[in-house]
Design a protein around this motif. Sequence first.
Motif, PDB file in Angstrom:
ATOM      1  N   CYS A 217       0.868  -1.166   0.000  1.00  0.00           N
ATOM      2  CA  CYS A 217       0.000   0.000   0.000  1.00  0.00           C
ATOM      3  C   CYS A 217       0.906   1.216   0.000  1.00  0.00           C
TER       4      CYS A 217
ATOM      5  N   CYS B 228       2.273   2.309   2.376  1.00  0.00           N
ATOM      6  CA  CYS B 228       3.004   2.196   3.634  1.00  0.00           C
ATOM      7  C   CYS B 228       4.439   2.695   3.573  1.00  0.00           C
TER       8      CYS B 228
ATOM      9  N   HIS C 230      -6.597   1.857  10.252  1.00  0.00           N
ATOM     10  CA  HIS C 230      -5.484   1.808   9.291  1.00  0.00           C
ATOM     11  C   HIS C 230      -5.651   2.932   8.276  1.00  0.00           C
TER      12      HIS C 230
ATOM     13  N   LYS D  67       4.866  -2.507  11.848  1.00  0.00           N
ATOM     14  CA  LYS D  67       4.215  -2.860  10.584  1.00  0.00           C
ATOM     15  C   LYS D  67       5.165  -3.599   9.640  1.00  0.00           C
TER      16      LYS D  67
ATOM     17  N   HIS E 127       0.638  -6.539   6.689  1.00  0.00           N
ATOM     18  CA  HIS E 127      -0.123  -6.270   5.470  1.00  0.00           C
ATOM     19  C   HIS E 127      -0.103  -7.545   4.636  1.00  0.00           C
TER      20      HIS E 127
ATOM     21  N   HIS F 247      -5.823  -5.543   5.588  1.00  0.00           N
ATOM     22  CA  HIS F 247      -6.506  -5.774   4.310  1.00  0.00           C
ATOM     23  C   HIS F 247      -7.106  -7.183   4.251  1.00  0.00           C
TER      24      HIS F 247
ATOM     25  N   ASP G 138      -7.459   3.056   4.518  1.00  0.00           N
ATOM     26  CA  ASP G 138      -6.123   3.182   3.944  1.00  0.00           C
ATOM     27  C   ASP G 138      -5.913   4.555   3.293  1.00  0.00           C
TER      28      ASP G 138
HETATM   29 ZN    ZN Z   1      -1.074  -1.970   3.301  1.00  0.00          ZN
END
Ligand code: ZN
Length: 620
Positions: free
Chosen positions: A9, A11, A118, A363, A417, A455, A519
């Motif tokens: 993502c 991220c 998130h 994460k 993730h 997700h 997100d």
């Molecule tokens: Zn993600």
Amino acid sequence: MPPIHSHGCVCEAAGGLLPDSAFKDFAKYVDRPPTLRLRGGAKTREPDATKVKTIVRGARIWTADATNPRADAIAISETGRILAVGSEASVKAVPNADEAQVVDLTGRTILPGFVEPHMHPTFGAVVLNQFLDVYPFTVKNVEDVLDRLRAKCEEMDQAGRPNSDWVWAFGYDQALTPPCRPLLVEDLDSISSTRPIFIISNTVHTGYANSAAFAAASVTHTTPSVPGGGEFLKTASGSLSGVVVESALGVFTAHQPKLGPEEYSQALLEFLRRASRKGVTTVVDAALRLDEPSDDDALGGMVGAYLHLASADLLPTRVSLSPTSPYLTQATALARKIGRQRAPGDVVYLTESSDMVSIHAIKFVLDGTNQTMTAAQTQPYLNGDGGNKGDMNYPNTEKLLETVKKVKDVGFSAMFHANGDGALDQAIEVYDKIFGKPAPEDLFSGKGFRGRIEHCTITREEQIPRLKELNVIPSFLMQHLLYWGSRYRDVSLGPARAARMDPAGDCVKHGMPWSMHCDMPVTPVQPLQYVTTAVTRTNYYDGKIIGSEQCVSVEEALKSITIHAAIQSGFGDVCGSLSVGKSADLVVLDESPLDVEPSKIKDIIIEETWIAGKRMMHLM
Ligand SMILES: [Zn+2]
Ligand SMILES: [Zn+2]
């Protein structure tokens, strides 16, 4: 400055866009943790946790607390905790009730404040502040995108901005914006041949440049690939097509003007206010970059920004931060210097006298996205080069196990993730080997180490009870179904896998908590829309239902944006339900989601949010 690395993502993407020197005065927070002033002006004595300050009456209250689901009044203490919740008569029986300020919310509905587990404030703040919006949800077609870019160029010309000032845009989606094609260099050159234009896709995997942007970035058709999968895609005749992918985006974003600390702080505040206006009272920043791993002195520019807002008493939501795995050393140092933690695995609070800013989980991004067919599946995608099953970011599970063990040893929880079922297999293996078999009663306790899957889009049926056994709580990006569900069904994954996407119904069937998130900046923050989608599973583009067997009740969907998201994020004892002893974090609506048609829940007006018994004034 690291290039944009966007595998997954957004991220990992924050690198190039943020101020280099922001909050270098962070040391002052480390030496002397900021003390939050109480809202509401000077106090002559310490607030009393047992003394009632406010009574809210007249509203229809859904508490998310199974032991006491409905109420019509709440008594709130001077410290913002709930003293009583129930009938008006029972609430007015608390001591000194006649001295309390009474807030009459007759006709309104009150729910626990929404927990957004998130999103990406630290990256999204810059994007939403600095970039033109060309999201597929806000444009009609490619012509519309080009019109917006043209208008922006004209506005900059008229304002006398030099041609060296770029036009930046964010959110283009070549799979969703009719006629579903990439933006090409000739499209963008038709808008300006002199002012650089650069557009970042909403997955942050792809960028689109005009000739002036290529020139400003010194990129020609002979420029080599960029390490990290970066490519400048060519036409059949070998010229630059305008499309660039992966780490090549960093070559352009390096030209993005840096925000100063004050501007950055303001942009971050605006981002959090967007969430607040949608009823959110707690936000998880799901990918925090602290500082360069080699730099031991300059702890966390972005943490500094949050603490700055907290010490100025400006935060419109609670914030919980999830540093990405490369920053474990910095996160550990920060937690040891200024953190308070009750037990290993719990939330670490970073502000001395409040629970507004904290760190929780580290994460890890195990795979990519289904939109770009980089999510790791056990079965191949239907289109693209035959046999593509996406990419595992940690092909060596042993190495991943080593790093996650370190996370556990220093007392943080871990979040993974995982968009594909292959990545989910790996996450399950890691939780099993590192965190072991937890006590079943802790699944709903919100205490200690929390496992979570971000997700969790494509799963196999047997994986859901495995998650439950390990006390691992999935969070679904339910707007994947809303916006991309028909593409997954018709193009990349087929009807069977699409029907099982975001399997909330399976979680309900197995009696385990799950949550929903946006997100943002990938999709907009709008928790009541997630509820409509979880209940109806209806796609935005074709209006068709995707996987009706995974539909859930309104009440289950509401739990997923309140109590279950709070438990997942380590806040189960602080907020998420309107229960005696918890903080009075709540949202005031003009109608009850339990009374309107599920398809209309998304349209209910949000009137106010409260945190710890205080109205967030910007909503008023
Ligand atoms: Zn993600
Ligand atoms: Zn994310």
